[in-house]
Design a protein around this motif. Structure first.
Motif, PDB file in Angstrom:
ATOM      1  N   TRP A  19       0.824  -1.214   0.000  1.00 16.34           N
ATOM      2  CA  TRP A  19       0.000   0.000   0.000  1.00 16.34           C
ATOM      3  C   TRP A  19       0.857   1.264   0.000  1.00 16.34           C
ATOM      4  O   TRP A  19       0.417   2.309  -0.487  1.00 16.34           O
ATOM      5  CB  TRP A  19      -0.918   0.002   1.218  1.00 16.34           C
ATOM      6  CG  TRP A  19      -1.968  -1.081   1.205  1.00 16.34           C
ATOM      7  CD1 TRP A  19      -2.517  -1.687   0.111  1.00 16.34           C
ATOM      8  CD2 TRP A  19      -2.586  -1.674   2.350  1.00 16.34           C
ATOM      9  NE1 TRP A  19      -3.450  -2.617   0.501  1.00 16.34           N
ATOM     10  CE2 TRP A  19      -3.514  -2.628   1.869  1.00 16.34           C
ATOM     11  CE3 TRP A  19      -2.467  -1.487   3.726  1.00 16.34           C
ATOM     12  CZ2 TRP A  19      -4.310  -3.398   2.725  1.00 16.34           C
ATOM     13  CZ3 TRP A  19      -3.253  -2.245   4.574  1.00 16.34           C
ATOM     14  CH2 TRP A  19      -4.168  -3.188   4.085  1.00 16.34           C
ATOM     15  N   ARG A  20       2.071   1.175   0.538  1.00 18.03           N
ATOM     16  CA  ARG A  20       2.974   2.340   0.535  1.00 18.03           C
ATOM     17  C   ARG A  20       3.660   2.531  -0.804  1.00 18.03           C
ATOM     18  O   ARG A  20       4.411   3.492  -1.001  1.00 18.03           O
ATOM     19  CB  ARG A  20       4.030   2.202   1.637  1.00 18.03           C
ATOM     20  CG  ARG A  20       3.505   2.342   3.051  1.00 18.03           C
ATOM     21  CD  ARG A  20       4.627   2.524   4.045  1.00 18.03           C
ATOM     22  NE  ARG A  20       5.544   1.397   4.068  1.00 18.03           N
ATOM     23  CZ  ARG A  20       5.456   0.355   4.902  1.00 18.03           C
ATOM     24  NH1 ARG A  20       4.469   0.317   5.793  1.00 18.03           N
ATOM     25  NH2 ARG A  20       6.342  -0.621   4.864  1.00 18.03           N
ATOM     26  N   GLY A  21       3.471   1.599  -1.724  1.00 18.99           N
ATOM     27  CA  GLY A  21       4.086   1.703  -3.041  1.00 18.99           C
ATOM     28  C   GLY A  21       5.486   1.144  -3.127  1.00 18.99           C
ATOM     29  O   GLY A  21       6.194   1.370  -4.109  1.00 18.99           O
ATOM     30  N   GLU A  22       5.902   0.385  -2.114  1.00 18.41           N
ATOM     31  CA  GLU A  22       7.232  -0.202  -2.103  1.00 18.41           C
ATOM     32  C   GLU A  22       7.241  -1.539  -2.841  1.00 18.41           C
ATOM     33  O   GLU A  22       6.181  -2.144  -3.049  1.00 18.41           O
ATOM     34  CB  GLU A  22       7.693  -0.399  -0.655  1.00 18.41           C
ATOM     35  CG  GLU A  22       7.756   0.892   0.144  1.00 18.41           C
ATOM     36  CD  GLU A  22       8.018   0.653   1.623  1.00 18.41           C
ATOM     37  OE1 GLU A  22       8.303  -0.514   1.990  1.00 18.41           O
ATOM     38  OE2 GLU A  22       7.920   1.621   2.404  1.00 18.41           O
ATOM     39  N   PRO A  23       8.400  -2.036  -3.240  1.00 20.83           N
ATOM     40  CA  PRO A  23       8.467  -3.357  -3.881  1.00 20.83           C
ATOM     41  C   PRO A  23       7.869  -4.433  -2.978  1.00 20.83           C
ATOM     42  O   PRO A  23       8.067  -4.421  -1.754  1.00 20.83           O
ATOM     43  CB  PRO A  23       9.962  -3.572  -4.094  1.00 20.83           C
ATOM     44  CG  PRO A  23      10.534  -2.189  -4.186  1.00 20.83           C
ATOM     45  CD  PRO A  23       9.720  -1.368  -3.226  1.00 20.83           C
ATOM     46  N   TYR A  24       7.157  -5.361  -3.580  1.00 17.40           N
ATOM     47  CA  TYR A  24       6.494  -6.410  -2.808  1.00 17.40           C
ATOM     48  C   TYR A  24       7.493  -7.339  -2.132  1.00 17.40           C
ATOM     49  O   TYR A  24       7.257  -7.816  -1.022  1.00 17.40           O
ATOM     50  CB  TYR A  24       5.561  -7.201  -3.722  1.00 17.40           C
ATOM     51  CG  TYR A  24       4.762  -8.261  -3.011  1.00 17.40           C
ATOM     52  CD1 TYR A  24       3.653  -7.923  -2.250  1.00 17.40           C
ATOM     53  CD2 TYR A  24       5.116  -9.611  -3.102  1.00 17.40           C
ATOM     54  CE1 TYR A  24       2.910  -8.886  -1.589  1.00 17.40           C
ATOM     55  CE2 TYR A  24       4.383 -10.588  -2.443  1.00 17.40           C
ATOM     56  CZ  TYR A  24       3.282 -10.226  -1.690  1.00 17.40           C
ATOM     57  OH  TYR A  24       2.557 -11.198  -1.030  1.00 17.40           O
ATOM     58  N   GLY A  25       8.616  -7.610  -2.795  1.00 11.45           N
ATOM     59  CA  GLY A  25       9.616  -8.507  -2.220  1.00 11.45           C
ATOM     60  C   GLY A  25      10.806  -8.621  -3.142  1.00 11.45           C
ATOM     61  O   GLY A  25      10.907  -7.918  -4.169  1.00 11.45           O
ATOM     62  N   ASP A  26      11.738  -9.508  -2.806  1.00 10.23           N
ATOM     63  CA  ASP A  26      12.936  -9.696  -3.614  1.00 10.23           C
ATOM     64  C   ASP A  26      12.554 -10.115  -5.030  1.00 10.23           C
ATOM     65  O   ASP A  26      11.851 -11.110  -5.243  1.00 10.23           O
ATOM     66  CB  ASP A  26      13.823 -10.776  -2.989  1.00 10.23           C
ATOM     67  CG  ASP A  26      14.413 -10.341  -1.657  1.00 10.23           C
ATOM     68  OD1 ASP A  26      14.456  -9.116  -1.412  1.00 10.23           O
ATOM     69  OD2 ASP A  26      14.819 -11.218  -0.863  1.00 10.23           O
ATOM     70  N   GLY A  27      13.001  -9.342  -5.994  1.00 10.92           N
ATOM     71  CA  GLY A  27      12.725  -9.650  -7.387  1.00 10.92           C
ATOM     72  C   GLY A  27      11.328  -9.291  -7.845  1.00 10.92           C
ATOM     73  O   GLY A  27      10.938  -9.578  -8.979  1.00 10.92           O
ATOM     74  N   VAL A  28      10.548  -8.662  -6.963  1.00 10.83           N
ATOM     75  CA  VAL A  28       9.166  -8.290  -7.286  1.00 10.83           C
ATOM     76  C   VAL A  28       9.003  -6.792  -7.037  1.00 10.83           C
ATOM     77  O   VAL A  28       9.282  -6.303  -5.944  1.00 10.83           O
ATOM     78  CB  VAL A  28       8.152  -9.067  -6.429  1.00 10.83           C
ATOM     79  CG1 VAL A  28       6.731  -8.683  -6.822  1.00 10.83           C
ATOM     80  CG2 VAL A  28       8.361 -10.562  -6.564  1.00 10.83           C
ATOM     81  N   GLY A  29       8.541  -6.087  -8.046  1.00 11.82           N
ATOM     82  CA  GLY A  29       8.371  -4.651  -7.924  1.00 11.82           C
ATOM     83  C   GLY A  29       7.086  -4.274  -7.218  1.00 11.82           C
ATOM     84  O   GLY A  29       6.378  -5.133  -6.664  1.00 11.82           O
ATOM     85  N   PRO A  30       6.743  -2.993  -7.225  1.00 12.33           N
ATOM     86  CA  PRO A  30       5.513  -2.522  -6.580  1.00 12.33           C
ATOM     87  C   PRO A  30       4.267  -3.099  -7.259  1.00 12.33           C
ATOM     88  O   PRO A  30       4.263  -3.379  -8.454  1.00 12.33           O
ATOM     89  CB  PRO A  30       5.576  -1.001  -6.749  1.00 12.33           C
ATOM     90  CG  PRO A  30       7.021  -0.696  -6.990  1.00 12.33           C
ATOM     91  CD  PRO A  30       7.561  -1.870  -7.740  1.00 12.33           C
ATOM     92  N   ILE A  31       3.240  -3.254  -6.474  1.00 14.18           N
ATOM     93  CA  ILE A  31       1.941  -3.722  -6.959  1.00 14.18           C
ATOM     94  C   ILE A  31       0.950  -2.584  -6.780  1.00 14.18           C
ATOM     95  O   ILE A  31       0.655  -2.182  -5.665  1.00 14.18           O
ATOM     96  CB  ILE A  31       1.473  -4.971  -6.189  1.00 14.18           C
ATOM     97  CG1 ILE A  31       2.442  -6.143  -6.419  1.00 14.18           C
ATOM     98  CG2 ILE A  31       0.053  -5.371  -6.615  1.00 14.18           C
ATOM     99  CD1 ILE A  31       2.121  -7.363  -5.579  1.00 14.18           C
ATOM    100  N   GLY A  32       0.444  -2.056  -7.879  1.00 12.57           N
ATOM    101  CA  GLY A  32      -0.519  -0.959  -7.815  1.00 12.57           C
ATOM    102  C   GLY A  32      -1.933  -1.474  -7.976  1.00 12.57           C
ATOM    103  O   GLY A  32      -2.162  -2.681  -8.088  1.00 12.57           O
ATOM    104  N   PRO A  33      -2.903  -0.563  -7.937  1.00  9.60           N
ATOM    105  CA  PRO A  33      -2.760   0.888  -7.877  1.00  9.60           C
ATOM    106  C   PRO A  33      -2.527   1.378  -6.455  1.00  9.60           C
ATOM    107  O   PRO A  33      -2.711   0.636  -5.498  1.00  9.60           O
ATOM    108  CB  PRO A  33      -4.127   1.380  -8.387  1.00  9.60           C
ATOM    109  CG  PRO A  33      -5.079   0.333  -7.892  1.00  9.60           C
ATOM    110  CD  PRO A  33      -4.326  -0.968  -8.026  1.00  9.60           C
ATOM    111  N   SER A  34      -2.150   2.644  -6.343  1.00  7.00           N
ATOM    112  CA  SER A  34      -2.021   3.235  -5.020  1.00  7.00           C
ATOM    113  C   SER A  34      -3.405   3.452  -4.427  1.00  7.00           C
ATOM    114  O   SER A  34      -4.313   3.913  -5.120  1.00  7.00           O
ATOM    115  CB  SER A  34      -1.294   4.583  -5.103  1.00  7.00           C
ATOM    116  OG  SER A  34       0.008   4.413  -5.630  1.00  7.00           O
TER     117      SER A  34
END
Length: 283
Positions: free
Chosen positions: A127-142
């Motif tokens: 929800w803060r817009g940070e990467p979900y985890g190692d090798g995984v980018g952000p998940i939107g929408p905000s």
């Protein structure tokens, strides 16, 4: 103090009419329960539809059984609902207690509490817009709400109370009268202070209610028994249904007296005229 309504689950097609009538009235929030192995509408999908049919009233899960959901998808769904509702979504969340829900979802019922504790940092991070985890980018929408939708934890165990202090914005207490709920509310406030959280937790109480002719009351009791059949406490829960203006007003006053910010009156019968009866009783 605010007063919301829990929606009946008999006929999902009726929920739009309930929501639209509530949206022009005095109630603050619409709540919808969650089960997997049960004849209820999926709450996030249903509340998304209700968000499009309303403009003012808040929308709340009470409570969504988070451990049976995929965490990444849950983060995306809740952010989407908060965004599309203009920040009107409250995420009531808990671990559930039905073994068949866990079996259907492929999770171990004995680990559902630990699973929720693992899910919460991932939800907050997403929800803060940070990467979900190692090798995984952000998940939107905000989400529309900075940092994500308001989170209320439901439950009775000490671990549920502790989660409010660690991860939550407040507590949703159900199925207890004010004289017993007050202890849980005070424990929540203690947990809040333990984690040095600013301000105070939001305290919400839920009580089962049916107001109308006898067939409305009887249908509500049948629905309560069906929902709680697994627990061995179905008759106790049905017997606790509030069915008169006097008992409903007394409960509201009792919850106000112990510091509740909001009371959710859960309507177990589909009789839509209960909305007007309850409004006339309380406002």
């Amino acid at each position: 103090m605010k007063i919301g309504l829990g929606l009946p689950i008999d006929d999902p097609a009726q929920l739009l009419a309930w929501a639209q009538r509530c949206d022009i009235g005095p109630f603050s929030t619409l709540g919808l329960l969650d089960r997997l192995v049960f004849d209820n509408p999926e709450p996030l999908i249903a509340l998304a539809a209700l968000a499009g049919a309303t403009s003012r009233i808040r929308l709340q899960t009470e409570v969504l059984i988070a451990p049976v959901h995929n965490t990444a998808m849950l983060a995306k769904q809740t952010a989407t609902l908060d965004r599309m509702s203009g920040g009107r979504f409250t995420f009531g969340i808990g671990i559930g207690g039905r073994e068949d829900d866990c079996l259907a979802a492929g999770i171990d019922i004995r680990r559902r509490g630990r699973r929720l504790d693992e899910q919460m940092p991932l939800l907050r991070r997403t929800w803060r817009g940070e990467p979900y985890g190692d090798g995984v980018g952000p998940i939107g929408p905000s989400p529309a709400t900075p940092g994500g939708p308001e989170v209320l934890f439901g439950g009775f165990a000490p671990a549920a109370i502790e989660r409010v202090g660690r991860f939550g914005d407040g507590f949703l207490g159900a199925a207890l009268p004010p004289q017993f709920m007050t202890g849980l509310f005070r424990d929540v406030e203690t947990a809040w202070e333990k984690y040095d959280r600013p301000g105070r937790p939001r305290l919400v109480a839920q009580v089962n209610a049916a107001l109308g002719p006898q067939h409305t009351i009887e249908q509500a009791r049948r629905n309560i028994r069906g929902y709680y059949a697994f627990s061995g406490r179905a008759d106790y829960m049905a017997d606790g249904l509030l069915t008169t203006p006097e008992t409903i007003r007394k409960a509201i006053d009792g919850f106000a007296g112990i510091g509740a910010d909001e009371v959710m009156l859960y309507c177990w019968a589909p009789d839509i005229d209960q909305i007007d009866r309850l409004a006339d009783t309380l406002f």
